[in-house]
Design an enzyme around this catalytic site. Structure first.
Site, PDB file in Angstrom:
ATOM      1  N   SER A  88      38.064  39.204  44.133  1.00 36.32           N
ATOM      2  CA  SER A  88      37.363  38.965  42.906  1.00 36.32           C
ATOM      3  C   SER A  88      35.620  39.262  43.222  1.00 36.32           C
ATOM      4  O   SER A  88      35.440  39.215  44.769  1.00 36.32           O
ATOM      5  CB  SER A  88      37.319  37.594  42.384  1.00 36.32           C
ATOM      6  OG  SER A  88      36.901  36.482  43.154  1.00 36.32           O
ATOM      7  N   THR A 104      33.932  36.848  32.839  1.00 35.79           N
ATOM      8  CA  THR A 104      34.948  36.562  31.681  1.00 35.79           C
ATOM      9  C   THR A 104      34.402  35.366  31.126  1.00 35.79           C
ATOM     10  O   THR A 104      34.581  35.068  29.768  1.00 35.79           O
ATOM     11  CB  THR A 104      36.245  36.701  32.324  1.00 35.79           C
ATOM     12  OG1 THR A 104      36.487  38.015  32.832  1.00 35.79           O
ATOM     13  CG2 THR A 104      37.268  36.395  30.940  1.00 35.79           C
ATOM     14  N   ARG A 105      34.323  34.476  31.940  1.00 37.37           N
ATOM     15  CA  ARG A 105      34.039  32.913  31.127  1.00 37.37           C
ATOM     16  C   ARG A 105      32.668  32.892  30.443  1.00 37.37           C
ATOM     17  O   ARG A 105      32.476  32.291  29.538  1.00 37.37           O
ATOM     18  CB  ARG A 105      34.264  31.908  32.028  1.00 37.37           C
ATOM     19  CG  ARG A 105      35.409  31.698  32.899  1.00 37.37           C
ATOM     20  CD  ARG A 105      35.413  30.572  33.796  1.00 37.37           C
ATOM     21  NE  ARG A 105      36.828  30.573  34.386  1.00 37.37           N
ATOM     22  CZ  ARG A 105      37.346  29.666  34.966  1.00 37.37           C
ATOM     23  NH1 ARG A 105      36.892  28.322  34.819  1.00 37.37           N
ATOM     24  NH2 ARG A 105      38.533  29.569  35.650  1.00 37.37           N
ATOM     25  N   CYS A 127      44.578  19.966  42.350  1.00 39.49           N
ATOM     26  CA  CYS A 127      43.800  20.375  41.156  1.00 39.49           C
ATOM     27  C   CYS A 127      44.231  20.107  40.069  1.00 39.49           C
ATOM     28  O   CYS A 127      43.480  20.294  38.945  1.00 39.49           O
ATOM     29  CB  CYS A 127      43.170  21.943  41.581  1.00 39.49           C
ATOM     30  SG  CYS A 127      44.538  22.983  41.151  1.00 39.49           S
ATOM     31  N   ARG A 152      39.465  18.159  35.636  1.00 38.50           N
ATOM     32  CA  ARG A 152      38.732  17.207  36.139  1.00 38.50           C
ATOM     33  C   ARG A 152      37.236  17.498  35.305  1.00 38.50           C
ATOM     34  O   ARG A 152      36.686  16.166  34.774  1.00 38.50           O
ATOM     35  CB  ARG A 152      38.044  17.386  37.670  1.00 38.50           C
ATOM     36  CG  ARG A 152      36.724  17.047  37.827  1.00 38.50           C
ATOM     37  CD  ARG A 152      36.226  17.579  39.267  1.00 38.50           C
ATOM     38  NE  ARG A 152      36.098  18.945  39.081  1.00 38.50           N
ATOM     39  CZ  ARG A 152      35.084  19.330  38.872  1.00 38.50           C
ATOM     40  NH1 ARG A 152      33.858  18.568  38.274  1.00 38.50           N
ATOM     41  NH2 ARG A 152      34.824  20.741  38.558  1.00 38.50           N
ATOM     42  N   ARG A 153      36.952  18.320  35.000  1.00 39.70           N
ATOM     43  CA  ARG A 153      35.906  18.918  33.896  1.00 39.70           C
ATOM     44  C   ARG A 153      36.033  18.212  32.406  1.00 39.70           C
ATOM     45  O   ARG A 153      35.126  17.446  31.947  1.00 39.70           O
ATOM     46  CB  ARG A 153      35.272  20.199  33.694  1.00 39.70           C
ATOM     47  CG  ARG A 153      34.580  20.566  35.267  1.00 39.70           C
ATOM     48  CD  ARG A 153      34.438  22.296  35.239  1.00 39.70           C
ATOM     49  NE  ARG A 153      33.881  22.723  36.464  1.00 39.70           N
ATOM     50  CZ  ARG A 153      34.006  23.641  37.091  1.00 39.70           C
ATOM     51  NH1 ARG A 153      34.808  24.503  36.663  1.00 39.70           N
ATOM     52  NH2 ARG A 153      33.243  24.100  38.190  1.00 39.70           N
ATOM     53  N   LYS A 167      37.451  24.021  47.870  1.00 41.05           N
ATOM     54  CA  LYS A 167      38.186  23.353  46.620  1.00 41.05           C
ATOM     55  C   LYS A 167      39.524  23.825  46.443  1.00 41.05           C
ATOM     56  O   LYS A 167      40.079  23.348  45.803  1.00 41.05           O
ATOM     57  CB  LYS A 167      37.119  23.208  45.691  1.00 41.05           C
ATOM     58  CG  LYS A 167      37.067  24.232  44.726  1.00 41.05           C
ATOM     59  CD  LYS A 167      36.190  24.177  43.575  1.00 41.05           C
ATOM     60  CE  LYS A 167      36.121  25.560  42.684  1.00 41.05           C
ATOM     61  NZ  LYS A 167      35.481  25.277  41.372  1.00 41.05           N
ATOM     62  N   ASP A 168      39.556  25.035  46.762  1.00 38.33           N
ATOM     63  CA  ASP A 168      41.076  25.736  46.607  1.00 38.33           C
ATOM     64  C   ASP A 168      42.206  25.329  47.573  1.00 38.33           C
ATOM     65  O   ASP A 168      43.115  25.901  47.239  1.00 38.33           O
ATOM     66  CB  ASP A 168      40.844  27.261  46.216  1.00 38.33           C
ATOM     67  CG  ASP A 168      39.854  27.649  45.046  1.00 38.33           C
ATOM     68  OD1 ASP A 168      39.759  26.760  44.172  1.00 38.33           O
ATOM     69  OD2 ASP A 168      39.453  28.811  45.241  1.00 38.33           O
ATOM     70  N   ARG A 219      40.719  30.898  31.346  1.00 42.95           N
ATOM     71  CA  ARG A 219      40.723  31.063  32.619  1.00 42.95           C
ATOM     72  C   ARG A 219      40.129  32.365  32.861  1.00 42.95           C
ATOM     73  O   ARG A 219      39.531  33.043  31.693  1.00 42.95           O
ATOM     74  CB  ARG A 219      42.563  31.702  33.008  1.00 42.95           C
ATOM     75  CG  ARG A 219      43.311  30.408  33.438  1.00 42.95           C
ATOM     76  CD  ARG A 219      43.193  29.971  34.548  1.00 42.95           C
ATOM     77  NE  ARG A 219      42.922  31.063  35.766  1.00 42.95           N
ATOM     78  CZ  ARG A 219      44.118  31.670  36.220  1.00 42.95           C
ATOM     79  NH1 ARG A 219      45.157  31.361  35.980  1.00 42.95           N
ATOM     80  NH2 ARG A 219      44.189  32.390  37.219  1.00 42.95           N
ATOM     81  N   GLY A 220      39.819  32.873  34.051  1.00 46.89           N
ATOM     82  CA  GLY A 220      38.902  34.250  34.128  1.00 46.89           C
ATOM     83  C   GLY A 220      38.109  33.958  35.220  1.00 46.89           C
ATOM     84  O   GLY A 220      37.558  33.076  35.622  1.00 46.89           O
ATOM     85  N   ARG A 270      39.992  37.457  48.998  1.00 44.04           N
ATOM     86  CA  ARG A 270      40.561  37.763  47.362  1.00 44.04           C
ATOM     87  C   ARG A 270      39.248  38.981  46.884  1.00 44.04           C
ATOM     88  O   ARG A 270      38.167  39.070  47.518  1.00 44.04           O
ATOM     89  CB  ARG A 270      40.221  36.761  46.567  1.00 44.04           C
ATOM     90  CG  ARG A 270      41.471  35.691  46.926  1.00 44.04           C
ATOM     91  CD  ARG A 270      41.053  34.435  45.897  1.00 44.04           C
ATOM     92  NE  ARG A 270      41.156  34.687  44.631  1.00 44.04           N
ATOM     93  CZ  ARG A 270      40.118  34.149  43.512  1.00 44.04           C
ATOM     94  NH1 ARG A 270      39.538  33.208  43.982  1.00 44.04           N
ATOM     95  NH2 ARG A 270      40.393  34.459  42.583  1.00 44.04           N
ATOM     96  N   VAL A 321      33.880  34.482  36.853  1.00 41.93           N
ATOM     97  CA  VAL A 321      32.493  33.961  36.226  1.00 41.93           C
ATOM     98  C   VAL A 321      32.148  35.054  34.782  1.00 41.93           C
ATOM     99  O   VAL A 321      31.782  34.279  33.661  1.00 41.93           O
ATOM    100  CB  VAL A 321      31.592  34.140  37.183  1.00 41.93           C
ATOM    101  CG1 VAL A 321      30.156  33.741  36.586  1.00 41.93           C
ATOM    102  CG2 VAL A 321      31.870  33.026  38.333  1.00 41.93           C
TER     103      VAL A 321
END
Length: 333
Positions: free
Chosen positions: A16, A154-155, A242, A131-132, A83-84, A149-150, A14, A152
């Site tokens: 990102s 961006t968050r 997820c 989950r969180r 995890k994805d 969303r976004g 990806r 790291v």
């Protein structure tokens, strides 16, 4: 079957920052083993669609395009955040290596160096993870959980701009990006169990490329593979993706007789905090799938199905344990 290696390995990733950082980490290790590697950027639906992940199908949103490129022979190797990945194997592909895992815990990035327990009642905590959200609500802190969303940056920007008092992120991502000093708290698993496979990478190739599979196995870490296999077997047996609030963490330990065992903890809850179920199980190192399935059996027996819901829909019926399609694990030779 392909019995010879390409002159240059095309590694799909990806675009990102985190994904390219992870892929570069794998590429450097392959180069250290004598291989030539070039990165090939691939745009996935999860990169361009800003809707909640659950509404796009949840698990697999980020992996689908890269896997299609593998199957179309546009790339030779793919690197995923484990995890994805859906728990079911992808026909024609093989996870040839799971390298040593980063710290799987979650972290808080908050204003004024606050910890999770110090955020005042009514404060806003951002996360895109059910989950969180479920585990934060279960703590009964009186904070507001906001879906975000976004990437790291961006968050974290939501905290610096004042839109959120804090956001919850994976420690592994911050560590790989060199931004770990921005975390104000590492959240211990007793408060928040990570996603199954969090912190681990999956290095995937075509099942027919036997020479490449053998080369990639040099990156595999046996303990990491055993741990994440148990976690993903739990997820698979619960029939949850997820979009469901499921956490899991497996650790390798020594039994009293010196033999290796897998200690697995699991969480299932509801995003409103009304149901919280935590259970644990210890089993043999060489049977990680069985460890995960046994913990799932206990959790389902104790009411886990009541917390597993379809996105924007009614609660699902209690799932039956799935025993087919075992997830392969192999002790380091």
């Amino acid at each position: 079957m392909t019995a010879t290696l390409p002159t240059t390995l095309r590694l799909g990733t990806r675009r990102s920052e985190l994904a390219t950082t992870q892929s570069t980490w794998v590429a450097e290790r392959l180069r250290a083993l004598g291989h030539q590697v070039e990165l090939v950027e691939i745009v996935t639906e999860g990169d361009v669609n800003r809707a909640p992940l659950a509404s796009m199908g949840g698990t697999g949103v980020f992996a689908a395009a890269i896997r299609q490129a593998l199957l179309a022979d546009e790339v030779d190797v793919a690197v995923h955040s484990l995890k994805d990945l859906p728990v079911a194997p992808e026909p024609g592909l093989r996870i040839a290596a799971i390298p040593v895992r980063e710290d799987p815990r979650d972290v808080l990035v908050a204003r004024d160096d606050l910890t999770l327990g110090e955020i005042p009642a009514g404060g806003v905590v951002g996360t895109g993870s059910p989950r969180r959200a479920a585990q934060i609500e279960a703590l009964g802190l009186g904070v507001q959980v906001r879906a975000i969303r976004g990437n790291v940056g961006t968050r974290i920007g939501l905290v610096t701009s004042g839109e959120c008092d804090a956001v919850v992120l994976a420690r592994a991502g911050l560590a790989r990006l060199g931004r770990l000093d921005e975390a104000t708290e590492v959240i211990e698993p007793v408060q928040m169990l990570p996603a199954p496979g969090q912190g681990a990478l999956a290095v995937e190739c075509r099942e027919s490329d036997t020479a490449l599979i053998e080369a990639l196995q040099a990156l595999d870490d046996a303990d990491t593979r055993a741990a994440v296999t148990a976690e993903r077997a739990l997820l698979q047996a619960l029939e949850a993706g997820c979009s469901a609030p499921v956490g899991a963490l497996a650790e390798i330990a020594e039994d009293d007789d010196g033999s290796l065992v897998i200690s697995l903890r699991g969480f299932v809850g509801t995003t409103d905090g009304s149901l919280e179920l935590r259970r644990s199980h210890v089993g043999p190192y060489d049977r990680p799938e069985a460890v995960g399935r046994e913990l799932a059996r206990v959790m389902l027996q104790d009411g886990a199905a009541d917390a597993i819901r379809k996105p924007d829909g009614p609660r699902t019926a209690a799932p039956q344990l799935r025993t087919e399609t075992p997830i392969a694990t192999e002790r380091e030779k």
